[in-house]
Design a protein around this motif. Sequence first.
Motif, PDB file in Angstrom:
ATOM      1  N   ILE A 271       4.866   1.830   5.789  1.00  0.00           N
ATOM      2  CA  ILE A 271       3.489   2.326   5.660  1.00  0.00           C
ATOM      3  C   ILE A 271       3.489   3.719   5.028  1.00  0.00           C
ATOM      4  CG2 ILE A 271       1.429   3.055   6.936  1.00  0.00           C
ATOM      5  CD1 ILE A 271       2.085   0.888   9.001  1.00  0.00           C
ATOM      6  N   GLY A 272       4.418   4.561   5.478  1.00  0.00           N
ATOM      7  CA  GLY A 272       4.526   5.897   4.902  1.00  0.00           C
ATOM      8  C   GLY A 272       4.856   5.851   3.421  1.00  0.00           C
ATOM      9  N   GLY A 273       5.703   4.894   3.030  1.00  0.00           N
ATOM     10  CA  GLY A 273       6.056   4.745   1.618  1.00  0.00           C
ATOM     11  C   GLY A 273       4.866   4.332   0.770  1.00  0.00           C
ATOM     12  N   VAL A 274       4.065   3.400   1.285  1.00  0.00           N
ATOM     13  CA  VAL A 274       2.863   2.959   0.560  1.00  0.00           C
ATOM     14  C   VAL A 274       1.890   4.124   0.389  1.00  0.00           C
ATOM     15  CG1 VAL A 274       0.836   1.462   0.668  1.00  0.00           C
ATOM     16  CG2 VAL A 274       3.086   0.561   1.303  1.00  0.00           C
ATOM     17  N   LEU A 275       1.692   4.880   1.462  1.00  0.00           N
ATOM     18  CA  LEU A 275       0.809   6.051   1.382  1.00  0.00           C
ATOM     19  C   LEU A 275       1.346   7.078   0.390  1.00  0.00           C
ATOM     20  CD1 LEU A 275      -0.083   6.586   5.162  1.00  0.00           C
ATOM     21  CD2 LEU A 275      -1.591   5.735   3.357  1.00  0.00           C
ATOM     22  N   MET A 276       2.668   7.231   0.368  1.00  0.00           N
ATOM     23  CA  MET A 276       3.270   8.210  -0.534  1.00  0.00           C
ATOM     24  C   MET A 276       3.087   7.800  -1.993  1.00  0.00           C
ATOM     25  SD  MET A 276       7.086   9.869  -0.332  1.00  0.00           S
ATOM     26  CE  MET A 276       6.745  10.478   1.312  1.00  0.00           C
ATOM     27  N   ILE A 277       3.214   6.499  -2.272  1.00  0.00           N
ATOM     28  CA  ILE A 277       2.995   6.016  -3.644  1.00  0.00           C
ATOM     29  C   ILE A 277       1.567   6.325  -4.085  1.00  0.00           C
ATOM     30  CG2 ILE A 277       2.765   3.933  -5.057  1.00  0.00           C
ATOM     31  CD1 ILE A 277       5.135   2.767  -3.495  1.00  0.00           C
ATOM     32  N   TRP A 278       0.619   6.073  -3.193  1.00  0.00           N
ATOM     33  CA  TRP A 278      -0.791   6.324  -3.506  1.00  0.00           C
ATOM     34  C   TRP A 278      -1.055   7.820  -3.690  1.00  0.00           C
ATOM     35  CZ3 TRP A 278      -4.761   8.488  -0.213  1.00  0.00           C
ATOM     36  CH2 TRP A 278      -6.044   8.405  -0.768  1.00  0.00           C
ATOM     37  N   LEU A 279      -0.530   8.626  -2.781  1.00  0.00           N
ATOM     38  CA  LEU A 279      -0.775  10.066  -2.847  1.00  0.00           C
ATOM     39  C   LEU A 279      -0.045  10.715  -4.017  1.00  0.00           C
ATOM     40  CD1 LEU A 279      -0.608  11.024   0.941  1.00  0.00           C
ATOM     41  CD2 LEU A 279      -2.617  11.117  -0.539  1.00  0.00           C
ATOM     42  N   ALA A 280       1.139  10.210  -4.351  1.00  0.00           N
ATOM     43  CA  ALA A 280       1.911  10.799  -5.447  1.00  0.00           C
ATOM     44  C   ALA A 280       1.140  10.723  -6.757  1.00  0.00           C
ATOM     45  CB  ALA A 280       3.259  10.095  -5.580  1.00  0.00           C
ATOM     46  N   ASP A 281       0.458   9.606  -6.985  1.00  0.00           N
ATOM     47  CA  ASP A 281      -0.345   9.472  -8.202  1.00  0.00           C
ATOM     48  C   ASP A 281      -1.480  10.494  -8.220  1.00  0.00           C
ATOM     49  OD1 ASP A 281       1.181   7.428  -9.218  1.00  0.00           O
ATOM     50  OD2 ASP A 281      -0.081   5.829  -8.432  1.00  0.00           O
ATOM     51  N   HIS A 282      -2.119  10.682  -7.074  1.00  0.00           N
ATOM     52  CA  HIS A 282      -3.229  11.633  -7.006  1.00  0.00           C
ATOM     53  C   HIS A 282      -2.744  13.072  -7.187  1.00  0.00           C
ATOM     54  CE1 HIS A 282      -5.298   8.125  -5.386  1.00  0.00           C
ATOM     55  NE2 HIS A 282      -6.442   8.780  -5.484  1.00  0.00           N
ATOM     56  N   VAL A 283      -1.629  13.402  -6.546  1.00  0.00           N
ATOM     57  CA  VAL A 283      -1.089  14.760  -6.684  1.00  0.00           C
ATOM     58  C   VAL A 283      -0.661  15.019  -8.121  1.00  0.00           C
ATOM     59  CG1 VAL A 283       0.787  16.305  -5.988  1.00  0.00           C
ATOM     60  CG2 VAL A 283      -0.370  14.912  -4.272  1.00  0.00           C
ATOM     61  N   SER A 284      -0.018  14.036  -8.734  1.00  0.00           N
ATOM     62  CA  SER A 284       0.432  14.191 -10.122  1.00  0.00           C
ATOM     63  C   SER A 284      -0.752  14.346 -11.074  1.00  0.00           C
ATOM     64  CB  SER A 284       1.278  12.983 -10.537  1.00  0.00           C
ATOM     65  OG  SER A 284       2.448  12.902  -9.756  1.00  0.00           O
ATOM     66  N   THR A 285      -1.803  13.571 -10.834  1.00  0.00           N
ATOM     67  CA  THR A 285      -3.009  13.685 -11.661  1.00  0.00           C
ATOM     68  C   THR A 285      -3.635  15.071 -11.513  1.00  0.00           C
ATOM     69  OG1 THR A 285      -3.455  11.317 -11.446  1.00  0.00           O
ATOM     70  CG2 THR A 285      -5.290  12.721 -12.117  1.00  0.00           C
ATOM     71  N   PHE A 286      -3.673  15.561 -10.281  1.00  0.00           N
ATOM     72  CA  PHE A 286      -4.225  16.894 -10.029  1.00  0.00           C
ATOM     73  C   PHE A 286      -3.414  17.965 -10.757  1.00  0.00           C
ATOM     74  CE2 PHE A 286      -4.124  20.843  -7.584  1.00  0.00           C
ATOM     75  CZ  PHE A 286      -5.470  21.168  -7.556  1.00  0.00           C
ATOM     76  N   LEU A 287      -2.081  17.860 -10.676  1.00  0.00           N
ATOM     77  CA  LEU A 287      -1.234  18.847 -11.339  1.00  0.00           C
ATOM     78  C   LEU A 287      -1.364  18.765 -12.855  1.00  0.00           C
ATOM     79  CD1 LEU A 287       2.035  18.641  -9.181  1.00  0.00           C
ATOM     80  CD2 LEU A 287       0.312  20.450  -9.168  1.00  0.00           C
ATOM     81  N   GLN A 288      -1.581  17.549 -13.359  1.00  0.00           N
ATOM     82  CA  GLN A 288      -1.738  17.381 -14.798  1.00  0.00           C
ATOM     83  C   GLN A 288      -3.025  18.045 -15.291  1.00  0.00           C
ATOM     84  OE1 GLN A 288       0.674  15.889 -16.624  1.00  0.00           O
ATOM     85  NE2 GLN A 288      -0.412  16.492 -18.474  1.00  0.00           N
ATOM     86  N   LYS A 289      -4.074  17.954 -14.474  1.00  0.00           N
ATOM     87  CA  LYS A 289      -5.360  18.545 -14.852  1.00  0.00           C
ATOM     88  C   LYS A 289      -5.416  20.043 -14.555  1.00  0.00           C
ATOM     89  CE  LYS A 289      -8.055  14.301 -14.185  1.00  0.00           C
ATOM     90  NZ  LYS A 289      -9.133  13.642 -13.405  1.00  0.00           N
TER      91      LYS A 289
END
Length: 255
Positions: free
Chosen positions: A163-181
């Motif tokens: 479950i933690g891994g699934v959440l991390m995959i989802w959050l990693a995309d959001h964090v990366s998008t935020f850092l990109q912007k």
Amino acid sequence: MTDAIITLGMLVLLQAVLGFDNLLYISLMSKRAPAEDQKRVRTLGIAIAVFLRIALLFILVKLIDYFQESWFAIDIEGVFVGHYNLHSLIVLLGGAFILYTSVKEIFHMMNLDEHEGEDRTAQSAGRVIFTIVIMNLVFSFDSILSAMALSDSVPIMATAIIIGGVLMIWLADHVSTFLQKNRLYEVLGLFILFVVGIMLLTEGGHLAHMEIAGQSITPMNKMTFYFVISVLVLCDVVQSRYQRKLMAQTDGAGN
């Protein structure tokens, strides 16, 4: 059944709290891969790491004493003392690598060159995935050992990891998008990683019972870590707003 659900919830929460630094590392490291591969790198890297983390869970359950058994010692009286086991060595090496990576990236940003930046994005996806997986395992030790202190049920702990891994995959995309912007926050992220490296080094030193000049190494606890991170974030937010205000005043004066 109710107890199992409560325990599972606590373990998932534990994974989330202890996984913050890991999540940030993954988000920053994935940017080294080609742009078209970055999402795949994050997903595949975390997925492989979750599989290996479950394997590590089974290994630790069976061989916990082996990881705690002393391998060698360095004893220079009054100067340097350390008794190293596998656990302490992994944490120390992981901390040193993160410290090296963050410092190198900070210096790169200080000497940023447009063409150099383009070259740096050409790292192979496989290499970035490998780095993410290895460092994920380093971060795994604390979360798995903490989970073992809360529960003796391997299936529940394994479920929490998934479950933690699934959440991390989802959050990693959001964090990366935020850092990109918001590219300026990459600097903040690197300094947070720097603090993470220090935290791991102090933890590894504590595990190895290290003493330098007669002074024992004290690990940085999580509350101190999150306090430092909060101060860094607050300073960055205030600095950004103050800078925008100054720029607006300068533009107004120019007009």
